[in-house]
Design an enzyme around this catalytic site. Structure first.
Site: not given
Length: 357
Positions: A68, A117, A140, A148
């Site tokens: 992301g 992402g 992360e 996530d």
């Protein structure tokens, strides 16, 4: 659609519809506009009888997607109220769930770098292709965040404690290990990708796979299962570290050194998220949990500091707060899983917000 300025290129070729992530200078990092465009395209193609297959690839030579747009998350967490990041995650996680349930074959070409992402828009697909160039990771904890985009759901399904190892260290894996961990389905050499994609215009996916899929080169994780399963089965990050340091193997000690450089808060929240994800049962429930965790991370100092150190200033020396695992108390971890009330993601439906935690 064409033109280098468009962040997502959409076109059809025969029976296949194509999504091309088109920010190669940013390694195709996902922003909110891209998430919306992908979702809109999936809506159109779902009801188009001429489209039999959806294919997602990345522009450029380096990879599908590096994750992301964490610079935008950093700026919103530091200078804003977190609402822009939360809105991005809300739509992104809905897209991840949609990809997992998509009614038509969704072929993700996971060539080159696929992180964060990028895993979310590929590894939930029904046909996931890796090559000898694939490097897949959920890194992360290195930026003070927690895996996530359904990453905790995917990783807890890996054999033994492989997923725990990958989540805590953020280690990247190649094709064979991605297949072993259930993050991919088929290996196709990168030199054959052009023909593979061309054939999807005319043939069913199964026929194209029969023509191009091959056994992958040897991986490394299968040979490390013994110490990984033993060390990462511990109940706390402190105990995991102790086992890694006393295991005796060089790879275990290297993993311990990696963990010692990660955000202590993120490590403890990640381990808790993984253990809870094992009890959640469905992707939707896990995404609901991940949304709570992500929103909570916006108000922690480590997310802003981690992105600063790794991406913005690039000094690679984050100053974590708290600085040690011993200083991260149970209440610090519990706050990541606190219900959000009317701000819940709600993918699993009403009445499921805090069950199984």
């Amino acid at each position: 659609m064409s033109g280098g300025e468009e962040p997502v290129l959409l076109h059809t070729d025969g029976r296949a519809a194509h999504i091309v992530l088109n920010r190669p200078r940013a390694l195709n990092a996902l922003n909110h506009e891209m998430v919306r465009r992908i979702d809109e395209a999936l809506t159109v193609w779902e009801d188009d009888p001429a489209v039999r297959t959806v294919v997602i690839t990345g522009a450029g030579e380096r990879g599908l997607c590096a994750g992301g747009d964490i610079r935008a998350v950093h700026d919103d967490a530091r200078d804003g109220d977190g609402s822009a990041a939360a809105a991005f995650w809300r739509d992104e996680y809905h897209l991840n769930a949609r990809i997992a349930r998509y009614a038509k074959p969704y072929v993700a070409v996971m060539d080159g770098i696929v992180m964060g992402g990028g895993v979310g828009v590929s590894a939930h697909g029904s046909v996931r292709i890796v090559t000898e160039r694939s490097r897949i990771a959920m890194p992360e904890t290195g930026i003070g965040f927690v895996p996530d985009v359904g990453g905790t759901y995917l990783l807890v399904q890996a054999p033994g404690e492989l997923g725990t190892h990958l989540a805590l260290t953020g280690a990247g894996i190649g094709a064979a290990d991605a297949l072993l961990c259930g993050l991919a389905d088929h290996y196709v050499p990168s030199a054959a990708l052009g023909r593979f994609i061309d054939d999807l215009a005319d043939l069913p996916v199964r026929d194209v796979l029969a023509r191009h899929a091959q056994p992958p080169p040897r991986g490394v994780l299968a040979g490390r299962r013994e110490w990984i399963d033993t060390c990462y089965a511990a109940d706390t990050v402190e105990e995991i570290l102790d086992r890694l340091l006393t295991d005796g193997g060089p790879e275990a000690k290297e993993a311990a050194e990696t963990l010692l450089g990660r955000s202590p808060t993120a490590l403890k929240a990640t381990l808790a998220a993984l253990r809870r994800a094992r009890r959640q049962g469905t992707l939707e429930r896990v995404l609901d949990q991940e949304y709570r965790v992500s929103c909570a991370a916006l108000s922690t100092p480590d997310l802003v500091e981690g992105i600063r150190a790794q991406v913005i200033d690039k000094d690679r020396t984050p100053r974590w707060s708290p600085a040690t695992l011993a200083e991260v108390i149970d209440a610090d971890v519990a706050r990541f899983f606190a219900p959000l009330g009317d701000r819940e993601l709600g993918l699993a439906g009403p009445g499921t917000g805090t069950e199984g935690v």
